[in-house]
Design a protein around this motif. Structure first.
Motif, PDB file in Angstrom:
ATOM      1  N   GLN A 173      40.528   0.072  34.318  1.00  0.00           N
ATOM      2  CA  GLN A 173      40.769   0.265  32.902  1.00  0.00           C
ATOM      3  C   GLN A 173      40.756  -0.791  32.126  1.00  0.00           C
ATOM      4  OE1 GLN A 173      44.563   2.580  33.231  1.00  0.00           O
ATOM      5  NE2 GLN A 173      43.498   4.471  33.503  1.00  0.00           N
ATOM      6  N   ALA A 174      40.742  -0.402  30.784  1.00  0.00           N
ATOM      7  CA  ALA A 174      40.547  -1.391  29.691  1.00  0.00           C
ATOM      8  C   ALA A 174      41.792  -2.130  29.695  1.00  0.00           C
ATOM      9  CB  ALA A 174      40.283  -0.863  28.114  1.00  0.00           C
ATOM     10  N   GLY A 175      41.901  -3.545  29.599  1.00  0.00           N
ATOM     11  CA  GLY A 175      43.121  -4.337  29.672  1.00  0.00           C
ATOM     12  C   GLY A 175      43.402  -4.887  31.190  1.00  0.00           C
ATOM     13  N   GLY A 176      42.688  -4.302  32.080  1.00  0.00           N
ATOM     14  CA  GLY A 176      42.895  -4.856  33.428  1.00  0.00           C
ATOM     15  C   GLY A 176      42.154  -5.950  33.875  1.00  0.00           C
ATOM     16  N   SER A 177      42.196  -6.567  35.373  1.00  0.00           N
ATOM     17  CA  SER A 177      41.645  -7.425  35.779  1.00  0.00           C
ATOM     18  C   SER A 177      40.815  -7.318  36.822  1.00  0.00           C
ATOM     19  CB  SER A 177      42.531  -8.514  36.050  1.00  0.00           C
ATOM     20  OG  SER A 177      43.407  -8.946  34.867  1.00  0.00           O
ATOM     21  N   LEU A 178      39.729  -8.309  37.056  1.00  0.00           N
ATOM     22  CA  LEU A 178      39.085  -8.147  38.328  1.00  0.00           C
ATOM     23  C   LEU A 178      38.705  -9.514  38.766  1.00  0.00           C
ATOM     24  CD1 LEU A 178      36.399  -5.212  38.213  1.00  0.00           C
ATOM     25  CD2 LEU A 178      38.208  -5.439  39.649  1.00  0.00           C
ATOM     26  N   ARG A 179      38.456  -9.932  40.029  1.00  0.00           N
ATOM     27  CA  ARG A 179      38.069 -11.308  40.519  1.00  0.00           C
ATOM     28  C   ARG A 179      36.722 -10.998  41.220  1.00  0.00           C
ATOM     29  NH1 ARG A 179      40.548 -16.062  44.230  1.00  0.00           N
ATOM     30  NH2 ARG A 179      40.283 -14.337  45.677  1.00  0.00           N
ATOM     31  N   LEU A 180      35.691 -11.630  40.750  1.00  0.00           N
ATOM     32  CA  LEU A 180      34.217 -11.830  41.483  1.00  0.00           C
ATOM     33  C   LEU A 180      33.989 -12.748  42.223  1.00  0.00           C
ATOM     34  CD1 LEU A 180      32.176 -10.163  38.695  1.00  0.00           C
ATOM     35  CD2 LEU A 180      33.504  -8.908  40.150  1.00  0.00           C
ATOM     36  N   GLN A 202      36.973 -14.919  37.467  1.00  0.00           N
ATOM     37  CA  GLN A 202      38.294 -14.280  37.082  1.00  0.00           C
ATOM     38  C   GLN A 202      38.486 -13.792  35.840  1.00  0.00           C
ATOM     39  OE1 GLN A 202      41.229 -13.614  39.062  1.00  0.00           O
ATOM     40  NE2 GLN A 202      41.689 -12.226  37.477  1.00  0.00           N
ATOM     41  N   MET A 203      38.360 -12.262  35.676  1.00  0.00           N
ATOM     42  CA  MET A 203      38.223 -11.491  34.557  1.00  0.00           C
ATOM     43  C   MET A 203      39.430 -10.972  34.101  1.00  0.00           C
ATOM     44  SD  MET A 203      34.217  -9.757  35.121  1.00  0.00           S
ATOM     45  CE  MET A 203      34.972  -8.795  36.137  1.00  0.00           C
ATOM     46  N   ASN A 204      39.966 -11.155  32.886  1.00  0.00           N
ATOM     47  CA  ASN A 204      41.194 -10.780  32.325  1.00  0.00           C
ATOM     48  C   ASN A 204      41.118  -9.970  31.146  1.00  0.00           C
ATOM     49  OD1 ASN A 204      42.535 -11.669  34.792  1.00  0.00           O
ATOM     50  ND2 ASN A 204      43.051 -13.719  33.252  1.00  0.00           N
ATOM     51  N   ASN A 205      41.883  -9.146  30.817  1.00  0.00           N
ATOM     52  CA  ASN A 205      41.923  -8.148  29.707  1.00  0.00           C
ATOM     53  C   ASN A 205      40.334  -7.494  29.330  1.00  0.00           C
ATOM     54  OD1 ASN A 205      42.631  -7.267  27.220  1.00  0.00           O
ATOM     55  ND2 ASN A 205      42.259  -9.018  26.035  1.00  0.00           N
ATOM     56  N   LEU A 206      40.125  -6.864  30.433  1.00  0.00           N
ATOM     57  CA  LEU A 206      38.652  -6.290  30.239  1.00  0.00           C
ATOM     58  C   LEU A 206      38.682  -5.115  29.305  1.00  0.00           C
ATOM     59  CD1 LEU A 206      38.276  -6.270  34.134  1.00  0.00           C
ATOM     60  CD2 LEU A 206      36.523  -7.121  32.374  1.00  0.00           C
ATOM     61  N   LYS A 207      37.347  -5.362  28.619  1.00  0.00           N
ATOM     62  CA  LYS A 207      37.074  -4.387  27.575  1.00  0.00           C
ATOM     63  C   LYS A 207      35.670  -3.573  27.846  1.00  0.00           C
ATOM     64  CE  LYS A 207      38.341  -7.819  24.304  1.00  0.00           C
ATOM     65  NZ  LYS A 207      37.920  -8.658  23.148  1.00  0.00           N
ATOM     66  N   PRO A 208      35.739  -2.334  27.597  1.00  0.00           N
ATOM     67  CA  PRO A 208      34.580  -1.713  27.746  1.00  0.00           C
ATOM     68  C   PRO A 208      33.281  -2.162  27.711  1.00  0.00           C
ATOM     69  CG  PRO A 208      36.277  -0.204  26.814  1.00  0.00           C
ATOM     70  CD  PRO A 208      36.575  -1.538  26.663  1.00  0.00           C
ATOM     71  N   ASP A 209      33.268  -3.144  26.607  1.00  0.00           N
ATOM     72  CA  ASP A 209      31.716  -3.834  26.521  1.00  0.00           C
ATOM     73  C   ASP A 209      31.581  -5.027  27.493  1.00  0.00           C
ATOM     74  OD1 ASP A 209      31.964  -4.293  22.838  1.00  0.00           O
ATOM     75  OD2 ASP A 209      31.561  -2.455  23.987  1.00  0.00           O
ATOM     76  N   ASP A 210      32.501  -5.085  28.603  1.00  0.00           N
ATOM     77  CA  ASP A 210      32.141  -6.040  29.681  1.00  0.00           C
ATOM     78  C   ASP A 210      31.543  -5.152  30.679  1.00  0.00           C
ATOM     79  OD1 ASP A 210      35.487  -7.321  29.077  1.00  0.00           O
ATOM     80  OD2 ASP A 210      33.487  -8.301  28.506  1.00  0.00           O
ATOM     81  N   GLN A 228      22.435 -10.706  44.622  1.00  0.00           N
ATOM     82  CA  GLN A 228      22.229  -9.177  44.211  1.00  0.00           C
ATOM     83  C   GLN A 228      23.370  -9.017  43.123  1.00  0.00           C
ATOM     84  OE1 GLN A 228      24.238 -10.166  46.626  1.00  0.00           O
ATOM     85  NE2 GLN A 228      25.974  -8.550  46.728  1.00  0.00           N
ATOM     86  N   GLY A 229      23.240  -7.961  42.273  1.00  0.00           N
ATOM     87  CA  GLY A 229      24.467  -7.604  41.282  1.00  0.00           C
ATOM     88  C   GLY A 229      25.491  -6.693  41.967  1.00  0.00           C
ATOM     89  N   THR A 230      26.443  -6.940  41.174  1.00  0.00           N
ATOM     90  CA  THR A 230      27.619  -6.093  41.554  1.00  0.00           C
ATOM     91  C   THR A 230      28.300  -5.435  40.119  1.00  0.00           C
ATOM     92  OG1 THR A 230      29.884  -6.155  42.367  1.00  0.00           O
ATOM     93  CG2 THR A 230      29.658  -8.024  41.051  1.00  0.00           C
ATOM     94  N   LEU A 231      28.406  -4.212  40.261  1.00  0.00           N
ATOM     95  CA  LEU A 231      28.858  -3.402  39.093  1.00  0.00           C
ATOM     96  C   LEU A 231      30.249  -3.269  38.611  1.00  0.00           C
ATOM     97  CD1 LEU A 231      27.740  -1.382  36.859  1.00  0.00           C
ATOM     98  CD2 LEU A 231      28.118   0.491  38.768  1.00  0.00           C
ATOM     99  N   VAL A 232      30.411  -3.853  37.402  1.00  0.00           N
ATOM    100  CA  VAL A 232      31.737  -3.497  36.770  1.00  0.00           C
ATOM    101  C   VAL A 232      31.685  -2.519  35.680  1.00  0.00           C
ATOM    102  CG1 VAL A 232      33.478  -4.807  35.558  1.00  0.00           C
ATOM    103  CG2 VAL A 232      32.373  -6.110  37.126  1.00  0.00           C
ATOM    104  N   THR A 233      32.645  -1.881  35.787  1.00  0.00           N
ATOM    105  CA  THR A 233      32.677  -0.508  34.906  1.00  0.00           C
ATOM    106  C   THR A 233      34.282  -0.541  34.107  1.00  0.00           C
ATOM    107  OG1 THR A 233      31.128   0.578  36.041  1.00  0.00           O
ATOM    108  CG2 THR A 233      32.508   1.943  34.494  1.00  0.00           C
ATOM    109  N   VAL A 234      34.316  -0.669  33.095  1.00  0.00           N
ATOM    110  CA  VAL A 234      35.590  -0.668  32.220  1.00  0.00           C
ATOM    111  C   VAL A 234      35.754   0.370  31.404  1.00  0.00           C
ATOM    112  CG1 VAL A 234      37.090  -2.051  30.709  1.00  0.00           C
ATOM    113  CG2 VAL A 234      35.486  -3.107  32.182  1.00  0.00           C
ATOM    114  N   SER A 235      36.647   1.374  31.753  1.00  0.00           N
ATOM    115  CA  SER A 235      36.901   2.571  31.249  1.00  0.00           C
ATOM    116  C   SER A 235      37.785   2.215  30.067  1.00  0.00           C
ATOM    117  CB  SER A 235      37.403   3.780  32.047  1.00  0.00           C
ATOM    118  OG  SER A 235      38.704   3.103  32.889  1.00  0.00           O
ATOM    119  N   SER A 236      37.773   3.066  29.059  1.00  0.00           N
ATOM    120  CA  SER A 236      38.693   2.867  27.654  1.00  0.00           C
ATOM    121  C   SER A 236      39.888   3.733  28.124  1.00  0.00           C
ATOM    122  CB  SER A 236      37.840   3.483  26.485  1.00  0.00           C
ATOM    123  OG  SER A 236      37.339   4.497  26.641  1.00  0.00           O
TER     124      SER A 236
END
Length: 118
Positions: free
Chosen positions: A12-19, A80-88, A110-118
């Protein structure tokens, strides 16, 4: 050189992920490692880059929110990706550059898909 990127998912928007991006060789032998991303209909763009010496630079849209780091013992670079936005939302790719006597080479994971929901 093989690069294994992982860690993508739905957040979700505002969340974090680490790749993580794991290299098949010692990352000391790589001049730079970087993360790029590509959203549908867009060109691939630089997200973050880190040199062998630890210098970093970031794309303007992620400054202050994303951090690239390296664990030399694990031959792994992290985004490290914090405060994720849908545009990410995008496919994220790991890239490495290596300068050798025969020339300069680049390698892509290879790519890894990141989907950020609003």
């Amino acid at each position: 050189v093989q690069l294994q990127a992982s860690g993508g998912g739905l957040v979700q928007a505002g969340g974090s992920l680490r790749l993580p991006c794991a290299a098949s060789i010692s990352i000391f032998s790589l001049n730079t490692m970087a993360w790029y991303r590509q959203a549908p209909g867009n060109q691939r763009e630089l997200v973050a880059r880190i040199t062998r010496g630890g210098e970093t630079n970031y794309g303007d849209s992620v400054k202050g929110r994303f951090t690239i780091s390296r664990d030399n013992a694990k031959n792994t670079v992290y985004l490290q990706m914090n405060n994720l936005k849908p545009d990410d939302t995008a496919v994220y790719y790991c890239k490495a550059d290596r300068a050798m006597l025969a020339g300069r080479y680049e390698y892509w994971g290879q790519g890894t898909l990141v989907t950020v929901s609003s």
